[in-house]
Design a protein around this motif. Structure first.
Motif, mmCIF file in Angstrom:
data_model
loop_
_atom_site.group_PDB
_atom_site.id
_atom_site.type_symbol
_atom_site.label_atom_id
_atom_site.label_comp_id
_atom_site.label_asym_id
_atom_site.label_seq_id
_atom_site.Cartn_x
_atom_site.Cartn_y
_atom_site.Cartn_z
ATOM 1 N N TYR A 25 0.838 -1.205 0.000
ATOM 2 C CA TYR A 25 0.000 0.000 0.000
ATOM 3 C C TYR A 25 0.871 1.253 0.000
ATOM 4 O O TYR A 25 1.983 1.255 0.543
ATOM 5 N N ARG A 26 0.341 2.300 -0.612
ATOM 6 C CA ARG A 26 1.007 3.605 -0.521
ATOM 7 C C ARG A 26 0.414 4.345 0.670
ATOM 8 O O ARG A 26 -0.777 4.648 0.693
ATOM 9 N N ALA A 27 1.244 4.627 1.656
ATOM 10 C CA ALA A 27 0.791 5.298 2.874
ATOM 11 C C ALA A 27 1.505 6.635 3.013
ATOM 12 O O ALA A 27 2.724 6.723 2.862
ATOM 13 N N ILE A 28 0.715 7.657 3.305
ATOM 14 C CA ILE A 28 1.220 9.018 3.490
ATOM 15 C C ILE A 28 0.820 9.474 4.891
ATOM 16 O O ILE A 28 -0.341 9.356 5.281
ATOM 17 N N ALA A 29 1.784 10.003 5.635
ATOM 18 C CA ALA A 29 1.509 10.517 6.977
ATOM 19 C C ALA A 29 1.824 12.002 7.008
ATOM 20 O O ALA A 29 2.977 12.390 7.171
ATOM 21 N N PRO A 30 0.820 12.861 6.836
ATOM 22 C CA PRO A 30 1.052 14.312 6.844
ATOM 23 C C PRO A 30 1.323 14.827 8.264
ATOM 24 O O PRO A 30 0.912 14.218 9.260
ATOM 25 N N ASN A 31 2.004 15.953 8.332
ATOM 26 C CA ASN A 31 2.217 16.657 9.589
ATOM 27 C C ASN A 31 1.279 17.853 9.662
ATOM 28 O O ASN A 31 1.129 18.594 8.688
ATOM 29 N N SER A 32 0.651 18.045 10.809
ATOM 30 C CA SER A 32 -0.221 19.201 10.998
ATOM 31 C C SER A 32 0.584 20.492 10.902
ATOM 32 O O SER A 32 1.814 20.494 10.952
ATOM 33 N N TYR A 33 -0.127 21.604 10.794
ATOM 34 C CA TYR A 33 0.509 22.907 10.623
ATOM 35 C C TYR A 33 1.565 23.178 11.700
ATOM 36 O O TYR A 33 1.342 22.934 12.888
ATOM 37 N N GLY A 34 2.720 23.660 11.249
ATOM 38 C CA GLY A 34 3.793 24.029 12.162
ATOM 39 C C GLY A 34 4.640 22.869 12.639
ATOM 40 O O GLY A 34 5.555 23.063 13.448
ATOM 41 N N ILE A 35 4.385 21.661 12.141
ATOM 42 C CA ILE A 35 5.089 20.473 12.617
ATOM 43 C C ILE A 35 5.913 19.861 11.494
ATOM 44 O O ILE A 35 5.403 19.628 10.393
ATOM 45 N N GLU A 36 7.182 19.645 11.765
ATOM 46 C CA GLU A 36 8.088 18.949 10.843
ATOM 47 C C GLU A 36 8.044 19.513 9.425
ATOM 48 O O GLU A 36 8.000 18.770 8.447
ATOM 49 N N LYS A 71 0.824 28.053 11.141
ATOM 50 C CA LYS A 71 -0.420 28.830 11.196
ATOM 51 C C LYS A 71 -0.798 29.019 12.658
ATOM 52 O O LYS A 71 -0.834 28.051 13.426
ATOM 53 N N GLN A 72 -1.103 30.253 13.034
ATOM 54 C CA GLN A 72 -1.476 30.533 14.410
ATOM 55 C C GLN A 72 -2.940 30.206 14.694
ATOM 56 O O GLN A 72 -3.284 29.788 15.790
ATOM 57 N N GLU A 73 -3.776 30.411 13.718
ATOM 58 C CA GLU A 73 -5.208 30.139 13.877
ATOM 59 C C GLU A 73 -5.647 29.250 12.727
ATOM 60 O O GLU A 73 -5.553 29.634 11.563
ATOM 61 N N TRP A 74 -6.107 28.062 13.048
ATOM 62 C CA TRP A 74 -6.584 27.168 11.999
ATOM 63 C C TRP A 74 -7.632 26.225 12.569
ATOM 64 O O TRP A 74 -7.781 26.095 13.780
ATOM 65 N N SER A 75 -8.357 25.601 11.666
ATOM 66 C CA SER A 75 -9.435 24.695 12.054
ATOM 67 C C SER A 75 -9.249 23.363 11.343
ATOM 68 O O SER A 75 -8.507 23.249 10.361
ATOM 69 N N ALA A 94 3.064 25.861 17.702
ATOM 70 C CA ALA A 94 2.411 24.766 16.983
ATOM 71 C C ALA A 94 1.527 23.955 17.927
ATOM 72 O O ALA A 94 0.428 23.525 17.556
ATOM 73 N N ILE A 95 1.995 23.764 19.152
ATOM 74 C CA ILE A 95 1.224 22.997 20.133
ATOM 75 C C ILE A 95 -0.053 23.726 20.523
ATOM 76 O O ILE A 95 -1.147 23.151 20.533
ATOM 77 N N THR A 96 0.064 25.027 20.824
ATOM 78 C CA THR A 96 -1.128 25.762 21.274
ATOM 79 C C THR A 96 -2.119 25.984 20.138
ATOM 80 O O THR A 96 -3.335 25.940 20.364
ATOM 81 N N SER A 97 -1.642 26.185 18.920
ATOM 82 C CA SER A 97 -2.581 26.380 17.810
ATOM 83 C C SER A 97 -3.341 25.094 17.514
ATOM 84 O O SER A 97 -4.534 25.117 17.182
ATOM 85 N N ALA A 98 -2.670 23.941 17.657
ATOM 86 C CA ALA A 98 -3.369 22.671 17.471
ATOM 87 C C ALA A 98 -4.408 22.457 18.562
ATOM 88 O O ALA A 98 -5.517 21.967 18.296
ATOM 89 N N MET A 99 -4.076 22.839 19.789
ATOM 90 C CA MET A 99 -5.040 22.711 20.878
ATOM 91 C C MET A 99 -6.260 23.597 20.638
ATOM 92 O O MET A 99 -7.402 23.194 20.912
ATOM 93 N N LYS A 100 -6.047 24.791 20.111
ATOM 94 C CA LYS A 100 -7.175 25.670 19.796
ATOM 95 C C LYS A 100 -8.054 25.057 18.711
ATOM 96 O O LYS A 100 -9.291 25.183 18.754
ATOM 97 N N ALA A 101 -7.443 24.380 17.742
ATOM 98 C CA ALA A 101 -8.225 23.703 16.702
ATOM 99 C C ALA A 101 -9.049 22.570 17.311
ATOM 100 O O ALA A 101 -10.213 22.362 16.941
ATOM 101 N N ILE A 102 -8.459 21.846 18.251
ATOM 102 C CA ILE A 102 -9.201 20.782 18.944
ATOM 103 C C ILE A 102 -10.405 21.365 19.669
ATOM 104 O O ILE A 102 -11.512 20.826 19.616
#
Length: 259
Positions: free
Chosen positions: A41-52, A57-61, A175-183
């Motif tokens: 299988y072809r598997a792709i693992a993307p990184n969320s904004y600001g990671i790797e 992005k400071q504000e994202w959904s 990156a950590i806090t912006s992801a938490m805000k998206a959550i």
């Protein structure tokens, strides 16, 4: 733009998107990337904004992230894919399936939940953001890692503790806090579950304290035909603690798609 890792080009059996947990990176999927590549299988693992290397992005959904996942798929000539997400990745997978059912060949929802935050959970997340702004990524390590694995993991698999800790330490506080805000801003996806028509697999570690098996059972019972797989001797990051069992469940699901 999203940065991503892959296990290989695949042999045409199908495509898989692996969406990581908070506040980790695509590195958590290393065992599954290897297993999927070996199986063809072809598997792709993307990184969320600001990671790797993904765009900061400071504000994202999760809606915005789902649109960028669709763009990534198009750039890789993926007509559709199995969308597999763990914890935060599960929230993202559900939002992607809501927006792009035609691109969702199947769903794998691991150690996650469908409902929005209760008031007390939202308050705890706000306090978490304040703590990270003061203490940085190390504060996230202190708070998150003890909840990731089963109680025996620190003794039996100390390398997992260090691996997860190192992934978090490599992230910026922003990156950590912006992801938490998206959550915190995610929608209640429970109304979506009965409308899901693609094949679905729900996975949960038997010792998951953050999203226990009872939560997984609620998701699987709401999706017609969904299969529930409980991974024994695994906590919240079931794919890391019991990689062979998790990969076997995932591969069995994919093989059923191919008849």
């Amino acid at each position: 733009m999203l940065n991503w890792t892959t296990g290989g080009t695949g042999t045409g059996l199908g495509d898989v998107l692996l969406l990581h947990a908070f506040p980790l990176s695509s590195g958590m999927w290393r065992p599954q990337l290897e297993a999927l590549a070996t199986a063809g299988y072809r598997a792709i693992a993307p990184n969320s904004y600001g990671i790797e290397g993904s765009t900061e992005k400071q504000e994202w959904s999760f809606t915005e992230y789902a649109h960028d996942l669709a763009i990534l798929m198009e750039s890789l000539n993926m007509k559709n894919a199995t969308i597999a997400g763990l914890s935060m990745g599960g929230y993202q997978a559900l939002e992607f399936a809501r927006l792009y059912p035609e691109k969702t060949a199947s769903l794998v929802l691991a150690d996650t939940r469908a409902e929005e935050d209760a008031p007390e959970a939202a308050a705890a997340r706000r306090e978490f953001i304040t703590a990270i702004e003061r203490g940085g990524a190390e504060e996230a390590v202190r708070r998150m890692v003890p909840n990731y694995f089963s109680e025996s993991a620190p003794r039996e698999h100390p390398e997992l503790i260090e691996e997860a800790s190192a992934m978090i330490r490599s992230q910026s506080p922003e990156a950590i806090t912006s992801a938490m805000k998206a959550i915190m801003s995610r929608r209640d996806q429970r109304p979506l579950l009965p409308a899901i028509t693609c094949p679905a697999l729900v996975i949960c570690g038997s010792d998951d304290r953050l999203t226990p098996p009872e939560t997984a059972a609620l998701i699987s019972s709401a999706i017609a035909g969904a299969h529930l797989e409980i991974i024994q001797r695994a906590g919240h990051l079931a794919n890391m603690e019991q990689p062979e069992a998790f990969s076997a469940a995932l591969l069995n699901h994919l093989q059923q798609l191919n008849g």
